[in-house]
Scaffold this motif. Structure first.
Motif, PDB file in Angstrom:
ATOM      1  N   HIS A   1      19.332 -27.806   9.683  1.00 25.98           N
ATOM      2  CA  HIS A   1      19.163 -28.587   8.461  1.00 25.98           C
ATOM      3  C   HIS A   1      20.459 -29.311   8.121  1.00 25.98           C
ATOM      4  N   GLU A   2      20.307 -30.421   7.467  1.00 27.23           N
ATOM      5  CA  GLU A   2      21.438 -31.308   7.195  1.00 27.23           C
ATOM      6  C   GLU A   2      22.530 -30.610   6.409  1.00 27.23           C
ATOM      7  N   HIS A   3      22.158 -29.731   5.469  1.00 24.83           N
ATOM      8  CA  HIS A   3      23.142 -29.083   4.605  1.00 24.83           C
ATOM      9  C   HIS A   3      23.480 -27.668   5.072  1.00 24.83           C
ATOM     10  N   GLY A   4      23.093 -27.347   6.297  1.00 24.46           N
ATOM     11  CA  GLY A   4      23.468 -26.065   6.860  1.00 24.46           C
ATOM     12  C   GLY A   4      22.698 -24.877   6.332  1.00 24.46           C
ATOM     13  N   ALA A   5      21.538 -25.099   5.708  1.00 24.20           N
ATOM     14  CA  ALA A   5      20.749 -23.987   5.185  1.00 24.20           C
ATOM     15  C   ALA A   5      20.293 -23.098   6.334  1.00 24.20           C
ATOM     16  N   PRO A   6      20.383 -21.765   6.172  1.00 27.74           N
ATOM     17  CA  PRO A   6      19.945 -20.879   7.257  1.00 27.74           C
ATOM     18  C   PRO A   6      18.444 -20.976   7.478  1.00 27.74           C
ATOM     19  N   THR A   7      18.031 -20.873   8.708  1.00 26.70           N
ATOM     20  CA  THR A   7      16.613 -20.938   9.054  1.00 26.70           C
ATOM     21  C   THR A   7      16.282 -19.796  10.001  1.00 26.70           C
ATOM     22  N   ARG A   8      15.008 -19.472  10.072  1.00 27.08           N
ATOM     23  CA  ARG A   8      14.574 -18.382  10.944  1.00 27.08           C
ATOM     24  C   ARG A   8      14.487 -18.853  12.392  1.00 27.08           C
ATOM     25  N   GLU A   9      14.826 -17.952  13.295  1.00 29.48           N
ATOM     26  CA  GLU A   9      14.704 -18.259  14.712  1.00 29.48           C
ATOM     27  C   GLU A   9      13.234 -18.211  15.116  1.00 29.48           C
ATOM     28  N   TRP A  10      12.937 -18.884  16.212  1.00 32.65           N
ATOM     29  CA  TRP A  10      11.569 -18.974  16.747  1.00 32.65           C
ATOM     30  C   TRP A  10      11.680 -18.757  18.242  1.00 32.65           C
ATOM     31  N   TYR A  11      10.783 -17.953  18.829  1.00 29.64           N
ATOM     32  CA  TYR A  11      10.984 -17.451  20.177  1.00 29.64           C
ATOM     33  C   TYR A  11       9.871 -17.884  21.132  1.00 29.64           C
TER      34      TYR A  11
END
Length: 361
Positions: free
Chosen positions: A67-77
C-alpha cells in the motif's frame, strides 16, 4: 455429557464473542473420505520485476499487497507453484504466468488487493523474489462440489433449534464440530460444517438428522480416533503404525488433550528414535518424550519453538537423549529436495537454538 454422544456442534452467540453448544449428536455418516485433488489455478503476475533468479519450480510462494502509505497487509499463499510462461512488457517488466494451488483457508484474492499499488513475491524462506504491479487469475478453475455428510441423532438447542423449528430465519455464523471420546471429553477437532438440510431422526423423539457441507476427514483419521476413543493412550508409539499423513493427524488429538505443568528446567527426557523415519515421526516421538504416550510438543518446527517457550510440559534448558538417532539420520538425510520436510540437521538446530542439549545415543 450423555453416554453414546460422539460429536458436539458449536457456534457463536449473537454478539459473536462466546461459543455456544448447538447440538450433541450420536454419530456421523460420510464424514471420512479421500479429499478431492487440490485445484490447480493459473495466475498472471503483471509487470513483474525480479529481485532474484526465478526458477521454473517455485514451490511455496508468499504474496503481499503493498500500500502507498505502508499499511500492513495480510500475506497470501500459493503452494506447489511453477512458472508456465513469461512475456516481456518492455520497460514495465514482464508478465509471468504461474500455476499453483491456493493454500487452504485462503480467500480467492489477497486481502487489500484492490487498494494495493503493487505486490511483493517471496519464497518460503522469506527471500524476496520480486515485485509486480497486478495479479489476475487466468480462466478461473471450477470449484469442486462440496462434500456432504450427515450428523445423526442430534439433540439441538439454541439458535440452531430456532432455525430448524422455523422461529428464526437468520443465517448461522461460525460453527465447528468436535469429536468426543467415550467419556464425552474432546477427542479432536473435526471440521467446520454448514447445515444445509435437516429432518426428524428415527433415533428418537425430538432428535434431528442434520445434512451438512464440510471438508471430509481422511480415512486414516477414523483409525486414529478409534485409538483415542477411550481417552489418551496409555501405550507409547501407537502412532508408529501410520505413514507421514497419519502421524500428522495423530498430533491433532494430542494437541487438544490436557497436559501437566512444566517440569523444572534442567530435566532429562528420553526420545525413542526407533520409528522416527520422517519429520512427523520426530514430532510424535518428541511429544511422548516430554509428555508420555499421546504427548504433544509441537506440530511443526515453529510449533516446537513455541512449545520450548513453556506451557507444554518442559522448561528449558533441558537435556534430550535421542536414542537410535541413526534411524532419523538415514531417513531424513542432510538436505531437503523441496522446501519441506525438515532435515535431521534442521531438527537438531531447532532444539539447540532453544537451549536443549541433544545427546545422540
Amino acid at each position: 455429557m450423555t453416554a453414546g454422544i460422539r460429536f458436539a456442534l458449536w457456534g457463536e452467540d449473537e454478539d459473536h464473542e462466546d461459543e455456544q453448544l448447538w447440538a450433541l449428536c450420536e454419530d456421523a455418516e460420510n464424514l471420512f473420505a479421500d479429499p478431492p485433488e487440490p485445484v490447480r489455478r493459473r495466475y498472471e503476475l503483471r509487470g513483474f520485476t525480479a529481485e532474484a533468479e526465478l526458477p521454473a519450480a517455485l514451490g511455496f510462494l508468499v504474496l503481499q499487497p503493498l500500500h502507498e502509505h505502508g499499511a500492513p497487509t495480510r500475506e497470501w499463499y500459493l503452494e506447489d507453484a511453477r512458472v508456465l510462461s513469461t512475456r516481456a512488457r518492455g520497460a514495465s517488466g514482464q508478465d509471468v504466468t504461474v500455476e499453483a494451488v491456493r493454500s487452504d483457508d485462503q480467500p480467492p484474492h489477497p486481502a487489500g488487493a484492490a487498494a494495493a499499488v503493487g505486490f511483493s513475491l517471496s519464497d518460503h524462506q522469506g527471500r524476496l523474489l520480486g515485485h509486480f504491479r497486478d495479479l489476475a487469475e487466468v480462466s478461473p478453475a471450477e470449484e469442486p462440489p462440496p462434500h456432504t455428510a450427515r450428523l445423526l441423532g442430534c439433540a439441538v438447542r439454541g439458535p440452531l433449534l430456532e432455525v430448524l423449528e422455523g422461529r428464526d430465519d437468520r443465517p448461522l455464523g461460525y460453527r465447528h464440530l468436535d469429536a468426543l471420546d467415550s467419556s464425552g471429553e474432546l477427542l479432536a477437532r473435526a471440521g467446520h460444517p454448514r447445515v444445509v438440510d435437516w429432518q426428524p431422526s428415527p433415533r428418537g423423539p425430538g432428535l434431528y438428522d442434520l445434512t451438512v457441507h464440510m471438508e471430509p476427514q481422511p480415512p486414516v483419521v477414523a483409525r486414529i480416533w478409534r485409538l483415542w476413543r477411550a481417552g489418551r493412550p496409555a501405550v507409547p508409539n501407537l502412532w508408529a503404525r501410520f505413514d507421514s499423513e497419519g502421524r500428522d493427524h495423530w498430533l491433532g488429538p494430542a494437541l487438544v488433550h490436557p497436559r501437566g505443568p512444566d517440569r523444572p528446567a534442567g530435566a532429562t527426557y528420553h526420545l525413542d528414535g526407533r520409528y522416527v523415519t520422517d519429520a512427523e515421526g520426530f514430532l510424535c516421538a518428541l511429544g511422548e518424550a516430554v509428555g508420555g504416550p499421546g504427548g504433544y510438543f509441537g506440530r511443526s518446527l515453529d510449533g516446537v519453538a513455541d512449545a520450548l517457550c513453556g506451557g507444554f510440559g518442559a522448561r528449558t534448558p533441558f537435556t534430550l537423549v535421542w536414542h537410535d538417532h541413526e534411524v532419523a539420520r538415514r531417513s531424513l538425510g542432510l538436505q531437503p529436495l523441496v522446501w519441506y520436510p525438515a532435515t535431521f540437521h534442521d531438527l537438531l538446530e531447532c532444539l539447540r537454538e532453544h537451549r536443549v542439549e541433544v545427546v545422540l545415543a
